[in-house]
Scaffold this active site. Structure first.
Site, short mmCIF file in Angstrom:
data_model
loop_
_atom_site.label_atom_id
_atom_site.label_comp_id
_atom_site.label_asym_id
_atom_site.label_seq_id
_atom_site.Cartn_x
_atom_site.Cartn_y
_atom_site.Cartn_z
N SER A 174 64.92 90.82 45.55
CA SER A 174 64.51 91.04 46.76
C SER A 174 62.93 91.36 46.89
O SER A 174 62.48 91.64 45.95
CB SER A 174 65.00 92.43 47.50
OG SER A 174 64.57 92.84 48.49
N ASP A 209 64.75 79.98 50.92
CA ASP A 209 65.12 78.67 51.45
C ASP A 209 64.89 77.52 50.73
O ASP A 209 65.77 76.75 50.36
CB ASP A 209 64.74 78.40 53.04
CG ASP A 209 65.39 79.49 53.89
OD1 ASP A 209 66.31 80.15 53.53
OD2 ASP A 209 64.85 79.44 55.11
N ILE A 226 75.79 90.12 55.58
CA ILE A 226 76.94 88.79 55.85
C ILE A 226 75.77 87.83 56.70
O ILE A 226 75.98 86.63 56.50
CB ILE A 226 77.81 89.38 57.36
CG1 ILE A 226 78.80 90.17 56.32
CG2 ILE A 226 78.35 88.24 57.71
CD1 ILE A 226 79.63 91.02 57.51
N THR A 228 72.68 87.00 55.94
CA THR A 228 72.06 86.11 54.80
C THR A 228 73.00 85.07 54.20
O THR A 228 72.67 84.14 54.01
CB THR A 228 71.55 87.16 53.73
OG1 THR A 228 70.40 87.95 54.28
CG2 THR A 228 70.72 86.15 52.65
N GLU A 246 79.00 87.95 47.78
CA GLU A 246 79.06 89.39 47.76
C GLU A 246 78.37 90.00 48.90
O GLU A 246 77.16 90.32 48.81
CB GLU A 246 78.70 90.08 46.64
CG GLU A 246 79.65 91.46 46.39
CD GLU A 246 78.91 92.51 46.87
OE1 GLU A 246 78.92 92.72 48.11
OE2 GLU A 246 78.44 93.42 46.21
N CYS A 280 77.61 98.89 48.67
CA CYS A 280 78.34 98.31 49.40
C CYS A 280 79.78 98.74 49.27
O CYS A 280 80.60 98.52 50.20
CB CYS A 280 78.53 96.83 49.29
SG CYS A 280 78.39 96.29 47.51
#
Length: 474
Positions: A174, A209, A226, A228, A246, A280
């Protein structure tokens, strides 16, 4: 701080736009790092593709030795990694060093061993004069996208199985929390052949991308949201890449009347708020049976109120800040919307902490109903809701009435009920009388919109391979 990219065995500066990296405990800029350019993304993928010709044919022993060396240098530099993770993520330093670093090292060591246990199958003769064999071979170039909540841990989860199986990897951490991955690049470059591991920096639009859409990438592995995941699946559809997703969760914590309330309170205080709830699998969606509902809310509220937020380098700190200002605002908005329902009661917390940094008070909300957004949507912060239920059938239906399917737990002294309920829950993992516990030997992964594919375990290793049939005439 190491801020260069790793491309084809060399540490190089990014050639794209500079992006700030923050310290979430203060809100200050730690440094600015230049993103990879489109040309550098292409170079990283092509380096991985070139390296695969040899790396994909190495023996499991050779791959295992490299992974073990990487585990050793991470362990030797554990304090450095923990300090970087603490500064960049806001994690309590003692948690990063004592909890995360040993687990990260173990992941690499586990997959070093697993690499030597991944077998094909001698299938025998199914056609006269022909012998068939089943092979498990590496795919090629894997593009891995890691999240901001556990930057180094998720890098380990993605790198270790992919490399153990014989793939080459281009990893993008990230852009919010890149520092430990970039430090890892510095150490890994002298262990693995050039091109086997490449580590880039940049945003999803500018680096993610072109990386995931590159024609030479054979597989994309994501841990993220979700949204992404949906974007990557759509973005890569035309090239029919394998994807490994995931995508978060909203873990139901089912507490029956006969549960050990003290154990539940202790468990949720820890497992619902660890890493400031940015997990998560966090124990964030409690269903409490009516006989113990009031007692649980009272005792849990008192326990949560004792959680100490503070500076990451303070040994007494239990909760650090959230990862970014934008995420702090998202968490705050979710709680404000819950409060606005009129029937949800704030037992403790429910507000931003005054002062510098992106801190949110550990929060317990009672009186939540099944259709409330706080029950149905992932908050990803130090926020736990409690909903009252009547009976087993109702709570199983409610627990499964979610778009998520990653983790869950059941708290009861009735062994039969524990087995019965666990069998019906639509979640990748169900714990009984505990929560949150993970080991390298067991698979981690979800169902429904939480994604598909497994991390860790031999199942995780198999996900990075392709099954092939070889038939020999004789």
């Amino acid at each position: 701080m190491q801020h260069k990219l790793l491309i084809n065995g060399e540490l190089v500066s990014g050639e794209g736009e500079k992006q700030p990296v923050y310290n979430p405990a203060t809100g200050d800029v730690l440094l600015e790092i230049a993103e990879a350019s489109a040309e550098q993304v292409d170079a990283a993928v092509r380096a991985a593709d070139a390296a695969f010709a040899e790396w994909g044919q190495t023996t499991p022993k050779v791959r295992a030795e490299c992974l073990l060396k990487l585990a050793d240098v991470i362990e030797e530099n554990g304090q450095v990694f923990a300090e970087l993770e603490s500064r960049n993520c806001g994690k309590p330093l003692h948690s990063a060093f004592n909890d995360e670093i040993p687990a990260i090292v173990d992941v690499f060591r586990f997959f070093a061993g697993a690499a030597r246990c991944l077998n094909g199958l001698a299938a025998g003769e199914y056609l006269e004069g022909h012998t068939s064999m089943i092979r498990r071979d590496p795919l090629g170039v894997v593009a891995s996208i890691a999240p901001w909540n556990y930057p180094l841990m998720m890098a380990a989860w993605k790198l270790a199985p992919a490399l153990a199986a014989g793939n080459c990897v281009v990893l993008k951490p990230s852009e919010i929390t890149p520092l430990t991955a970039l430090k890892l690049a510095e150490l890994a470059k002298d262990i693995f052949p050039a091109g086997v591991i490449n580590i880039l920096f940049g945003r999803g639009k500018t680096v993610g991308d072109p990386l995931t859409g590159h024609p030479k990438v054979r597989m994309v592995s994501l841990t993220g949201s979700i949204a992404t995941g949906e974007h990557i699946i759509s973005h890569t559809a035309s090239s029919i890449k394998r994807t490994h997703m995931e995508l978060g969760g909203k873990a139901p914590v089912i507490v029956f009347d006969d549960a050990d309330i003290e154990a539940v309170v202790e468990g949720v205080r820890t497992f619902g708020y660890y890493n400031a709830g940015q997990d998560c699998t966090a124990a964030c969606r409690i269903y409490a049976q009516k006989g113990i509902y009031d007692t649980l809310v009272e005792k849990l509220g008192a326990a949560v109120a004792t959680l100490k937020s503070g500076a990451p380098d303070d040994e007494s700190t239990e909760l650090g800040p959230l990862s970014s200002l934008a995420h702090l605002e998202r968490v705050s908005k979710a709680v404000e919307e819950a409060k606005a329902t009129g029937h949800i009661k704030v037992i403790t917390g429910g507000e931003k902490r005054k002062g510098n940094g992106y801190y949110y008070a550990p929060t317990l909300l009672a009186g939540a109903l099944q259709d409330d957004a706080i029950v149905q949507k992932e908050v990803f912060g130090p926020v736990v809701s409690v909903t009252l239920f009547d009976n087993e059938e109702q709570v199983v239906n409610w627990a499964n009435d979610s778009q998520y399917g990653l983790a869950s737990s059941v708290w009861t002294k009735d062994v039969g009920r524990a087995h019965r309920v666990s069998a019906r829950l639509q979640y990748g993992c169900t714990w009984v009388n505990t929560h949150f516990m993970l080991v390298s030997e067991m698979p981690h992964g979800g169902q429904k919109l939480s994604g598909y594919g497994k991390d860790m375990s031999l199942y995780g290793l198999e996900d990075y391979t392709v099954v092939r049939h070889v038939m020999v005439k004789h």
